[in-house]
Write an enzyme that holds these catalytic residues in place. Structure first.
Site, PDB file in Angstrom:
ATOM      1  CD  GLU A 189     -11.847 -16.597  12.661  1.00 25.41           C
ATOM      2  OE1 GLU A 189     -12.836 -16.232  12.490  1.00 25.41           O
ATOM      3  OE2 GLU A 189     -10.686 -16.253  12.143  1.00 25.41           O
ATOM      4  CB  VAL A 232     -10.037 -10.375  19.506  1.00 27.07           C
ATOM      5  CG1 VAL A 232      -8.919  -9.264  20.088  1.00 27.07           C
ATOM      6  CG2 VAL A 232      -9.433 -11.606  19.722  1.00 27.07           C
ATOM      7  CB  CYS A 315      -4.714 -10.997  -4.246  1.00 28.23           C
ATOM      8  SG  CYS A 315      -4.209 -11.776  -5.970  1.00 28.23           S
ATOM      9  CB  ALA A 463       2.144 -16.960  -2.375  1.00 26.18           C
ATOM     10  CB  CYS A 495       0.398 -11.602  -8.107  1.00 27.36           C
ATOM     11  SG  CYS A 495      -0.931 -11.182  -8.443  1.00 27.36           S
TER      12      CYS A 495
END
Length: 580
Positions: A189, A232, A315, A463, A495
């Site tokens: 990361e 990456v 989302c 979620a 949501c």
């Protein structure tokens, strides 16, 4: 500018800079800037021409020396060395993360500095370039290079390599370590900060402070995993290797790919140039959510436009949540009757799960908002306060619609990162292929995916990650033990639709739009309980439970045998009109 690191009194390195940073560099005493990142390498990347113009306007020398990620050649090093011998210092060199620039510096200095000194200097600045040790030693000894420029052997190997340190990467790493604490796991990361992105809608409504949604990446990477702070460049699944931007290769027994998605601001002409000014904002960017709240408070009359691009996006309810919370504020301030609110969506329906459309329509009517379906934002002129849309009618004909605005909340088009789209792991649309239940790649049996980059047709939400992470963790451990995957993902996503301050429609659903409520209550009813869950509990559930492997109400379903491949129906379908 938080990423600026001094390698020596003469040179510093940084991750991608913006034109606005040039003035800051000049004020800090820098004399020259070197750009090592090729143009068009990533979404939202300013062009070299824009960077040069900004540098010159601030009195800085500017030099463009692009180096391809993962392919630093001797010619690149020679050009960098020659440039350093010519420019005035102090110098700031930058690329995507700073790794390429650091690698070029170390290789350029290796003829007269001990490799150990160079490696330690880079490490002290947060860059692990140990994969260059052999090349540094050869230059130090002034011996001819007898190995290929880019080694195809991995510099290190792990039981599990995780690409991405966002919600998916941290959650699945934590779930793995909860089950097998002795696994050798590394997380790749490049970013230094981790964000709770579901909170940005609340920042844009003045409910959350932006700082509440940000933490240091070092605090979020699970204890027991190694953090490889690099980007990456590519994948070599046949060799079970991932190629980093400095050319190093990292080997693995199992690979989990979850770098998230990219916001394609350039898909709408003029949008990127006017973001954060001229009444144009977006809760999809950390820096802009506070500006949304400023605009909401200051608007007393006029036209407010809220847009939603074609799916998939992260989302899918967030575009209309921004509208509901803004309207709720305007209504409470008594100015809503003087504001024309329009929701312009590329979709054919308000929400992709039919059961939730009726309660949402009650709020659309309450706020007197106009719905424009099949209407896609294509261009913005911020100074003129105008926006253009392609609108498709019932017969399939397209017309261009011009709309003026005083407030524009724009949601960008979204796609997989370029290094994913160009990889052998991607499907035709650019997302990482995965079986919809086991989340294993159909062509590479030791590669899994989850989160926003995964091609499974679930809603792209945090979620969903909460339910996907335990599934992938169990299936990875099974594969490492020589067995087939047994854990299944049912497409769960959630949501929390914030329809007003104090009320949320908690939409929970799985593949095919099947309702999957966590609590034994009618999920279509707006509730205070769901609001408290969203505002008071979810940040702690995210940071202190999900990212720590505490799988609250998320234990996966298991089969006694390896399941057959399935093709699931979309969980949230915005392209299909109700009843058709």
């Amino acid at each position: 500018m938080d990423t600026l690191k001094h390698l020596s009194p003469f040179i510093a390195v940084a991750a991608q800079l913006q034109p606005a940073d040039m003035g800051t560099l000049a004020s800090a005493g820098f004399r020259s800037v070197i750009n090592n990142r090729p143009d068009n390498e990533g979404e939202g990347q300013p062009s070299s021409a824009d960077m040069e113009a900004a540098a010159q306007a601030s009195g800085l020398e500017y030099h463009y020396l692009p180096v391809v990620s993962g392919q630093i050649s001797d010619a690149d090093v020679s050009a960098f060395t020659e440039l350093l011998n010519q420019v005035r210092g102090p110098v700031l060199a930058f690329c995507r993360t700073g790794t390429r620039s650091t690698s070029l510096w170390a290789l350029s200095e290796a003829h007269h500095l001990d490799p150990v000194v160079l490696l330690n200097s880079a490490r002290a600045s947060g860059y692990d370039i140990s994969g260059l040790a052999q090349r540094l030693e050869q230059r130090w000894q002034k011996s001819p290079v007898t190995v290929p420029q880019t080694s195809t052997s991995p510099t290190q190997r792990y039981d599990v390599l995780v690409v991405g340190g966002g919600a998916a990467g941290c959650a699945v790493t934590a779930s793995l370590l909860q089950r097998e604490p002795h696994l050798r796991i590394a997380v790749v990361e490049p970013r230094e900060h981790h964000y709770y992105q579901p909170g940005w809608t609340l920042v844009g409504a003045g409910i959350f402070d932006r700082a509440r949604t940000e933490r240091s990446m070092a605090l979020c990477i699970p204890h027991g995993a190694q953090w490889i702070r690099a980007a990456v460049a590519g994948f070599e699944p046949e060799q079970q290797c991932v190629v980093l931007e400095d050319g190093n290769r990292v080997g693995y027994r199992a690979l989990i790919v979850c770098p998230g998605l990219s916001l394609n601001w350039d898909a709408v002409e003029g949008l990127k140039e006017t973001l954060g000014k001229n009444g144009v904002t977006s809760n999809y960017q950390f820096e802009l959510a506070p500006y949304t709240w400023q605009l909401v408070q200051s608007l007393r009359h006029g036209r407010a436009l809220f847009t939603q691009p074609p799916m998939p996006i992260k989302c899918a309810g967030a575009p209309q949540k921004a509208m509901y919370l803004s309207c709720d504020w305007w209504q409470k301030q008594g100015v809503l009757p003087d504001i024309d609110v329009e929701f312009c969506t590329a979709g054919a329906v308000l929400f992709g799960v039919p059961a939730f459309v009726p309660p949402l329509m009650k709020y659309v009517e309450r706020y007197n908002a106009q719905l424009n379906f099949n209407t896609t934002l294509t261009a913005v002129d911020g100074p003129a306060r105008k926006a253009w849309f392609n609108q498709v009618d019932a017969t399939g004909n397209t017309q261009v619609i011009e709309k003026s605005f005083d407030f524009l909340h724009a949601v960008p088009n979204q796609r997989a990162p370029e290094f994913i789209r160009q990889s052998p792991l991607a499907n035709a649309e650019g997302w990482v292929e995965a079986d919809h239940e086991t989340l294993r790649h159909p062509r590479y049996g030791n590669i899994f995916s989850l989160g926003d980059v995964c091609a499974a047709p679930n809603a792209k939400t945090a979620a969903a990650v909460r339910k996907q992470a335990p599934v992938v963790a169990e299936n990875v451990i099974a594969v490492l033990a020589g067995k087939g995957p047994r854990a299944l993902y049912d497409g769960y996503g959630s949501c929390p639709l914030t329809v007003e301050r104090g009320k949320v429609v908690l939409a929970e659903f799985g593949y095919g739009g099947k309702l999957l409520p966590t609590f034994p209550l009618d999920p279509t009813v707006p509730r205070r309980l769901a609001w408290d869950l969203k505002v008071k509990m979810m940040p702690a559930i995210y940071f202190d439970m999900m990212l720590r492997g505490r799988e609250w109400l998320a234990k996966p379903k298991r089969l006694p045998h390896e399941p057959a491949a399935v093709e699931a129906a979309a969980a949230c379908d915005f392209g299909k009109e109700q009843g058709k």
